[in-house]
Each structure stands twice: as C-alpha cells, then as structure tokens.
Design a protein around this motif. Sequence first.
Motif, PDB file in Angstrom:
ATOM      1  N   PHE A 109       0.876  -1.178   0.000  1.00 42.83           N
ATOM      2  CA  PHE A 109       0.000   0.000   0.000  1.00 42.83           C
ATOM      3  C   PHE A 109       0.907   1.220   0.000  1.00 42.83           C
ATOM      4  CE2 PHE A 109      -2.241  -3.457   2.033  1.00 42.83           C
ATOM      5  CZ  PHE A 109      -3.502  -3.415   1.450  1.00 42.83           C
ATOM      6  N   GLY A 110       1.037   1.867  -1.154  1.00 51.62           N
ATOM      7  CA  GLY A 110       1.962   2.999  -1.241  1.00 51.62           C
ATOM      8  C   GLY A 110       3.373   2.534  -0.929  1.00 51.62           C
ATOM      9  N   ARG A 111       3.965   3.114   0.110  1.00 43.93           N
ATOM     10  CA  ARG A 111       5.328   2.730   0.492  1.00 43.93           C
ATOM     11  C   ARG A 111       5.355   1.583   1.503  1.00 43.93           C
ATOM     12  NH1 ARG A 111       8.550   8.503   1.339  1.00 43.93           N
ATOM     13  NH2 ARG A 111       8.362   9.193  -0.818  1.00 43.93           N
ATOM     14  N   LEU A 112       4.172   1.129   1.893  1.00 48.65           N
ATOM     15  CA  LEU A 112       4.108   0.135   2.966  1.00 48.65           C
ATOM     16  C   LEU A 112       3.957  -1.288   2.441  1.00 48.65           C
ATOM     17  CD1 LEU A 112       1.640   2.027   5.372  1.00 48.65           C
ATOM     18  CD2 LEU A 112       4.138   1.887   5.554  1.00 48.65           C
ATOM     19  N   THR A 113       4.704  -2.215   3.043  1.00 45.92           N
ATOM     20  CA  THR A 113       4.526  -3.635   2.784  1.00 45.92           C
ATOM     21  C   THR A 113       4.071  -4.288   4.088  1.00 45.92           C
ATOM     22  OG1 THR A 113       6.361  -3.567   1.223  1.00 45.92           O
ATOM     23  CG2 THR A 113       5.615  -5.749   1.921  1.00 45.92           C
ATOM     24  N   VAL A 114       2.941  -4.999   4.026  1.00 42.81           N
ATOM     25  CA  VAL A 114       2.392  -5.604   5.241  1.00 42.81           C
ATOM     26  C   VAL A 114       3.237  -6.809   5.636  1.00 42.81           C
ATOM     27  CG1 VAL A 114       0.357  -6.637   6.300  1.00 42.81           C
ATOM     28  CG2 VAL A 114       0.084  -4.824   4.577  1.00 42.81           C
ATOM     29  N   MET A 115       3.649  -6.851   6.923  1.00 41.04           N
ATOM     30  CA  MET A 115       4.479  -7.954   7.410  1.00 41.04           C
ATOM     31  C   MET A 115       3.637  -9.019   8.104  1.00 41.04           C
ATOM     32  SD  MET A 115       7.487  -5.542   8.888  1.00 41.04           S
ATOM     33  CE  MET A 115       8.624  -6.832   9.370  1.00 41.04           C
ATOM     34  N   LYS A 116       2.869  -8.600   9.090  1.00 36.14           N
ATOM     35  CA  LYS A 116       2.068  -9.576   9.830  1.00 36.14           C
ATOM     36  C   LYS A 116       1.018  -8.868  10.674  1.00 36.14           C
ATOM     37  CE  LYS A 116       5.247  -9.483  13.736  1.00 36.14           C
ATOM     38  NZ  LYS A 116       6.104 -10.191  14.652  1.00 36.14           N
ATOM     39  N   TRP A 167      -2.184  -4.201  11.429  1.00 33.79           N
ATOM     40  CA  TRP A 167      -1.188  -4.896  10.619  1.00 33.79           C
ATOM     41  C   TRP A 167       0.138  -4.160  10.736  1.00 33.79           C
ATOM     42  CZ3 TRP A 167      -2.397  -9.469   8.278  1.00 33.79           C
ATOM     43  CH2 TRP A 167      -3.781  -9.785   8.222  1.00 33.79           C
ATOM     44  N   LEU A 168       1.172  -4.919  11.047  1.00 31.80           N
ATOM     45  CA  LEU A 168       2.496  -4.317  11.131  1.00 31.80           C
ATOM     46  C   LEU A 168       3.056  -4.191   9.710  1.00 31.80           C
ATOM     47  CD1 LEU A 168       4.821  -3.321  12.984  1.00 31.80           C
ATOM     48  CD2 LEU A 168       5.752  -5.648  12.867  1.00 31.80           C
ATOM     49  N   ASN A 224      11.258   2.531   8.450  1.00 30.14           N
ATOM     50  CA  ASN A 224      10.442   2.571   9.668  1.00 30.14           C
ATOM     51  C   ASN A 224       9.348   1.504   9.632  1.00 30.14           C
ATOM     52  OD1 ASN A 224      11.777   4.686  10.858  1.00 30.14           O
ATOM     53  ND2 ASN A 224      10.405   6.252  10.001  1.00 30.14           N
ATOM     54  N   LYS A 225       8.857   1.165  10.821  1.00 33.15           N
ATOM     55  CA  LYS A 225       7.719   0.244  10.904  1.00 33.15           C
ATOM     56  C   LYS A 225       6.547   0.971  11.535  1.00 33.15           C
ATOM     57  CE  LYS A 225      10.243  -4.090  10.992  1.00 33.15           C
ATOM     58  NZ  LYS A 225      11.607  -4.052  11.537  1.00 33.15           N
ATOM     59  N   ILE A 226       5.350   0.542  11.153  1.00 32.40           N
ATOM     60  CA  ILE A 226       4.143   1.195  11.656  1.00 32.40           C
ATOM     61  C   ILE A 226       3.005   0.185  11.636  1.00 32.40           C
ATOM     62  CG2 ILE A 226       3.625   2.065   9.333  1.00 32.40           C
ATOM     63  CD1 ILE A 226       2.178   4.401  10.474  1.00 32.40           C
ATOM     64  N   SER A 227       2.098   0.254  12.632  1.00 33.63           N
ATOM     65  CA  SER A 227       0.928  -0.627  12.644  1.00 33.63           C
ATOM     66  C   SER A 227      -0.310   0.137  12.213  1.00 33.63           C
ATOM     67  CB  SER A 227       0.706  -1.188  14.049  1.00 33.63           C
ATOM     68  OG  SER A 227       1.723  -2.128  14.337  1.00 33.63           O
ATOM     69  N   VAL A 228      -1.045  -0.445  11.281  1.00 33.53           N
ATOM     70  CA  VAL A 228      -2.180   0.254  10.668  1.00 33.53           C
ATOM     71  C   VAL A 228      -3.371  -0.693  10.576  1.00 33.53           C
ATOM     72  CG1 VAL A 228      -2.884   1.649   8.671  1.00 33.53           C
ATOM     73  CG2 VAL A 228      -0.458   1.374   9.177  1.00 33.53           C
ATOM     74  N   ILE A 229      -4.604  -0.166  10.755  1.00 31.04           N
ATOM     75  CA  ILE A 229      -5.777  -1.023  10.559  1.00 31.04           C
ATOM     76  C   ILE A 229      -6.086  -1.154   9.065  1.00 31.04           C
ATOM     77  CG2 ILE A 229      -6.813  -0.564  12.833  1.00 31.04           C
ATOM     78  CD1 ILE A 229      -8.704   1.420  11.462  1.00 31.04           C
ATOM     79  N   ALA A 230      -6.721  -2.262   8.697  1.00 29.81           N
ATOM     80  CA  ALA A 230      -6.930  -2.590   7.281  1.00 29.81           C
ATOM     81  C   ALA A 230      -7.646  -1.486   6.513  1.00 29.81           C
ATOM     82  CB  ALA A 230      -7.721  -3.900   7.170  1.00 29.81           C
ATOM     83  N   SER A 231      -8.687  -0.900   7.119  1.00 24.80           N
ATOM     84  CA  SER A 231      -9.456   0.094   6.361  1.00 24.80           C
ATOM     85  C   SER A 231      -8.597   1.304   6.001  1.00 24.80           C
ATOM     86  CB  SER A 231     -10.705   0.515   7.140  1.00 24.80           C
ATOM     87  OG  SER A 231     -10.338   1.012   8.401  1.00 24.80           O
ATOM     88  N   THR A 274      -3.556   5.729   4.752  1.00 24.82           N
ATOM     89  CA  THR A 274      -2.169   5.593   5.216  1.00 24.82           C
ATOM     90  C   THR A 274      -1.337   4.920   4.123  1.00 24.82           C
ATOM     91  OG1 THR A 274      -3.016   5.317   7.448  1.00 24.82           O
ATOM     92  CG2 THR A 274      -0.719   4.743   7.092  1.00 24.82           C
ATOM     93  N   ARG A 275      -0.349   5.640   3.612  1.00 27.04           N
ATOM     94  CA  ARG A 275       0.457   5.089   2.519  1.00 27.04           C
ATOM     95  C   ARG A 275       1.942   5.063   2.834  1.00 27.04           C
ATOM     96  NH1 ARG A 275      -0.130   8.473  -2.155  1.00 27.04           N
ATOM     97  NH2 ARG A 275      -0.496  10.111  -0.645  1.00 27.04           N
ATOM     98  N   SER A 276       2.275   5.500   4.060  1.00 32.77           N
ATOM     99  CA  SER A 276       3.674   5.456   4.490  1.00 32.77           C
ATOM    100  C   SER A 276       3.696   5.564   6.003  1.00 32.77           C
ATOM    101  CB  SER A 276       4.466   6.612   3.882  1.00 32.77           C
ATOM    102  OG  SER A 276       4.165   7.816   4.566  1.00 32.77           O
ATOM    103  N   CYS A 277       4.903   5.511   6.585  1.00 31.76           N
ATOM    104  CA  CYS A 277       5.023   5.626   8.041  1.00 31.76           C
ATOM    105  C   CYS A 277       4.772   7.062   8.480  1.00 31.76           C
ATOM    106  CB  CYS A 277       6.415   5.199   8.482  1.00 31.76           C
ATOM    107  SG  CYS A 277       7.678   6.366   7.955  1.00 31.76           S
ATOM    108  N   GLY A 278       4.640   7.971   7.506  1.00 35.27           N
ATOM    109  CA  GLY A 278       4.515   9.395   7.805  1.00 35.27           C
ATOM    110  C   GLY A 278       5.578  10.171   7.038  1.00 35.27           C
TER     111      GLY A 278
END
Length: 217
Positions: A9-16, A32-33, A40-47, A54-58
């Motif tokens: 999702f954008g710059r984010l790859t879902v890990m687990k 989802w982490l 950087n790592k960030i936890s985001v809800i699916a929606s 949310t497309r990056s850690c910020g």
Amino acid sequence: MTDLTNKRFGRLTVMKQDGYHVFPSGKRKIKWLCQCDCGNKISVIASDLNNSHTRSCGCLRRETTKALKLSHNKCQTRIYSIWQGMKNRCYNKEQYNYQYYGGKHITICREWLDSFEIFYQWAINNGYNTNMTLDRINVNGEYSPHNCRWVTTKKQALNRTDNRRIEYNGKSQSLKEWSDETGIAYSCLIYRLNAGWNIADALTIPSRKHTSMEITQ
Ligand SMILES: [Zn+2]
C-alpha cells in the motif's frame, strides 16, 4: 478477515498481524504491522490501508510538506527582492536607476508600500511565475494592482531576434534600431531582456560603459 500479508500500500509492505486497535466505543480492529520503504515500521488497521488513508510511516507527508515549504520560500524570496527593488527605484535616491522612477515621480500605492504580504498575495493571485517580471501597463503610472501585471521574459523569441519589434513609449522598432537610437549596445540590450529587465529599464538605463564615458567627458 482478508490476509494482507505481503500486500503493498503505497510505500508500505504488510508484514504480519499486530494485535488490535481498540476504538473508544470498545470496538476492536486488527492492526497490521507494515514495513515502510524508508525503513520505519508502523501498525495500521486494514481500512486505513484499503482506502489509501495511510500510505507510508509518515515520511511521505513530511517530504511533501518540506517540498511545498521549500518552493514557497523560494518563491517568496524572489517576490521579496522584486518588492525591494521596486521600493528602491522609487524612493531611494542612492539607487542607480532612481532617476528613471522616483526621479520621474513614479510612486507605489500605499498598500504595497506598507506591506510585503499584500504585494505577495497580489503576485500569487495574479499569475506570478518565476520566469516573469513585474511590468507597469502605463509606463508613467504608479506601481499598483491596477497598473501592474506579470509578463514573461521571452527568452526564446529574443534569441532569434533581429526582426523582433519592441514597443516602448508608443514607438515600435527592432532591437537593432533601439540600440542605434539609445546608444546602448545591441548585445547589452539582449543581455538585459534575457535577464528579465523590463523594457523601460532596458532601453533607458545607460550601460556602465556609457555612463563612465559621460563622466569622463
Ligand atoms: Zn517511511
């Protein structure tokens, strides 16, 4: 629940999966982490991932904000020096070209004279661009919103110029003819217009060589 592992999702790859986000209402949603491309790592809800909220850690927003701020500053700096230049021409007797402005009773409207902010707003709202210079519509009129506009410095046109006609004070002739009439070298006129001088300045301000000749005579 859809498994988002390894999706991008954008710059984010879902890990687990990474526990739950609990809303004030007590409702829970899986987090989802994600690994961001920047490290950087960030936890985001699916929606928030699915609707592109949310497309990056910020880092994406920080970069965009910084880029916007930089271009704003750059633009503000150039407009500021245009504003300063205008004030100097009209009110600073020490200014080299004062005689063609203040010396000819060219003034600046109260609002612009008192406030850079107001001049800046007018510039932005009236087509200002970094390749443009401030131009007075009536060369004998004041600097004010009614008598000013932004004009492009026509670099390309000037580079193949012999037949370009320049209009000034109701007279239209080629640059070569203007050079003959004013005694300002043709190459100097080309240089000035390419450098973004307005036509009145380019045709009326003596070149340095010319000035020193006058002084020695
Ligand atoms: Zn990031």
